[in-house]
Enzyme design. Structure first.
Site, PDB file in Angstrom:
ATOM      1  N   ARG A 268     -74.576   6.856  80.617  1.00  0.00           N
ATOM      2  CA  ARG A 268     -73.475   7.822  80.488  1.00  0.00           C
ATOM      3  C   ARG A 268     -72.538   7.324  79.390  1.00  0.00           C
ATOM      4  O   ARG A 268     -71.899   6.285  79.530  1.00  0.00           O
ATOM      5  CB  ARG A 268     -72.733   7.958  81.819  1.00  0.00           C
ATOM      6  CG  ARG A 268     -71.612   8.988  81.812  1.00  0.00           C
ATOM      7  CD  ARG A 268     -70.952   9.072  83.188  1.00  0.00           C
ATOM      8  NE  ARG A 268     -69.916  10.095  83.214  1.00  0.00           N
ATOM      9  CZ  ARG A 268     -68.649   9.911  82.852  1.00  0.00           C
ATOM     10  NH1 ARG A 268     -68.248   8.710  82.434  1.00  0.00           N
ATOM     11  NH2 ARG A 268     -67.777  10.897  82.910  1.00  0.00           N
TER      12      ARG A 268
ATOM     13  N   LYS B  13     -65.174   1.189  78.099  1.00  0.00           N
ATOM     14  CA  LYS B  13     -64.330   0.799  79.226  1.00  0.00           C
ATOM     15  C   LYS B  13     -63.596  -0.516  78.982  1.00  0.00           C
ATOM     16  O   LYS B  13     -63.881  -1.272  78.048  1.00  0.00           O
ATOM     17  CB  LYS B  13     -65.166   0.729  80.504  1.00  0.00           C
ATOM     18  CG  LYS B  13     -65.557   2.105  81.020  1.00  0.00           C
ATOM     19  CD  LYS B  13     -66.233   2.058  82.374  1.00  0.00           C
ATOM     20  CE  LYS B  13     -66.493   3.475  82.895  1.00  0.00           C
ATOM     21  NZ  LYS B  13     -67.186   3.472  84.208  1.00  0.00           N
TER      22      LYS B  13
END
Length: 275
Positions: A253, A219
Site C-alpha cells: 500500500r 510513515k
C-alpha cells in the site's frame, strides 16, 4: 454487485495506490478532495501500475479526529461511483464504519480495508452479508491516542494473537476465511522499535496462512531513521517496499505507485534466479 477478484501471490506483490479524499491525511490530505481530481489521480495510479486503488474518507493519522458517517459517505461514495464508471480497477475502501462499507460495496467497491479489524458494531455483519474480501489490521488504541506510549511484552506475538482472534471472530460471523487478508499495522500504536521488529518478523506472519497487506509508505518509521519530512521519504519508502516484497508481502500500500512498481519488477526479476 460484482466483486472483482484479486490474484495474490507471495512471489509478485500487487501495488495498491493510496487515494485519500480527506482534508487532513498525513501525506496528501486535501489534494484530491474534488471529484474530478480524485478520479484523475486514481486513473493515473492505475496507468502507473496500481492494480488496487484504496480510497479513504477519514484520516487515521496519529491524533486524527473522527469523521461522522454522513461526512465520510459524502466524501467516498461519489468517488467510488465515478472511478467505477471509468475503470475496472479493483477498489478497496479504507473505513471502519459498517454504513460506509455497505454503501461503498453497493457503489462498486470490491473489498474493505479496516484499520479496526471489523470491531465496530455491525461491521462483521456487513462483510458476511456481501461476502466481500476484507483486510484486518492491528492497531493498539485508536488514531486519537494510539501513539501515546504504546507498550507490548512481545509486539510480534501480541499482534499475531490479535489477528488470530479477529480471524476467529470473522469465521464465527460466517465470513469465509478465504476472504481475509491481514495487516500488522505499521505505525498504528507502535514505537520505532516495534515497527522494525514487526518488519524483521514479517515471515512469521505467513504462518497465519493469509495474504499480507503492508503499508509503510512515507510513515514516521522512515522519518525517524533518515530525519526527513514526509515529502522527502521516497527513498526510504522504496527501501521498505523492497524488503517487504522480498519477505513475501502480497499487497504493498503506497503513495508512489510508479516507483514501487519498478521495485516489484526488480524483485520479480531476482526471484527468477533464486533456487
Amino acid at each position: 454487485m460484482q466483486i472483482r477478484q484479486l490474484l495474490l501471490s507471495q512471489s509478485s506483490p500487487q501495488v495498491m495506490g493510496i487515494l485519500n479524499v480527506t482534508p487532513d491525511s498525513f501525506s496528501d490530505g486535501g489534494r484530491h478532495n474534488a471529484l474530478n481530481d480524485a478520479v484523475k489521480q486514481a486513473l493515473a495510479m492505475e496507468a502507473a501500475g496500481a492494480s488496487i486503488i484504496d480510497i479513504g474518507g477519514e484520516s487515521t493519522r496519529p491524533g486524527a479526529p473522527e469523521v461522522s458517517v454522513d461526512e465520510e459517505l459524502r466524501r467516498v461514495v461519489p468517488v467510488v461511483e465515478a472511478i467505477r464508471r471509468e475503470s475496472n480497477v479493483v477498489i478497496s475502501i479504507d473505513t471502519s464504519k459498517p454504513e460506509v462499507m455497505e454503501a461503498a460495496l453497493l457503489a462498486g467497491a470490491d473489498f474493505i480495508n479496516d484499520v479496526r479489524a471489523l470491531q465496530l458494531p455491525g461491521a462483521l455483519e456487513v462483510i458476511a452479508k456481501y461476502k466481500a474480501p476484507v483486510c484486518l489490521m492491528h492497531m493498539q488504541g485508536d488514531p486519537a491516542s494510539m501513539q501515546d506510549k504504546p507498550r507490548y511484552s512481545d509486539v510480534t506475538d501480541e499482534v499475531k494473537a490479535f489477528l488470530l482472534a479477529r480471524i476467529k471472530a470473522c469465521s464465527d460471523a460466517g465470513i469465509e476465511e478465504s476472504k481475509i487478508m491481514l495487516d500488522p499495522g505499521f505505525g498504528f500504536g507502535k514505537t520505532l522499535e516495534h515497527n522494525y521488529q514487526l518488519l524483521a518478523d514479517l515471515p512469521k506472519f505467513h504462518r497465519l496462512n493469509k495474504p499480507l497487506l503492508i503499508g509503510m509508505s512515507r510513515k514516521t518509521m522512515i522519518g525517524q531513521v533518515v530525519n526527513k519530512p514526509v515529502d522527502q521519504r521516497l527513498a526510504g519508502s522504496l527501501a521498505l517496499a523492497t524488503i517487504a516484497a522480498q519477505m513475501g508481502a502480497h499487497i504493498l500500500r503506497v503513495h508512489d505507485v510508479s516507483e514501487t512498481r519498478d521495485v516489484v519488477d526488480i524483485v520479480n526479476a531476482l526471484n527468477k534466479y533464486k533456487k
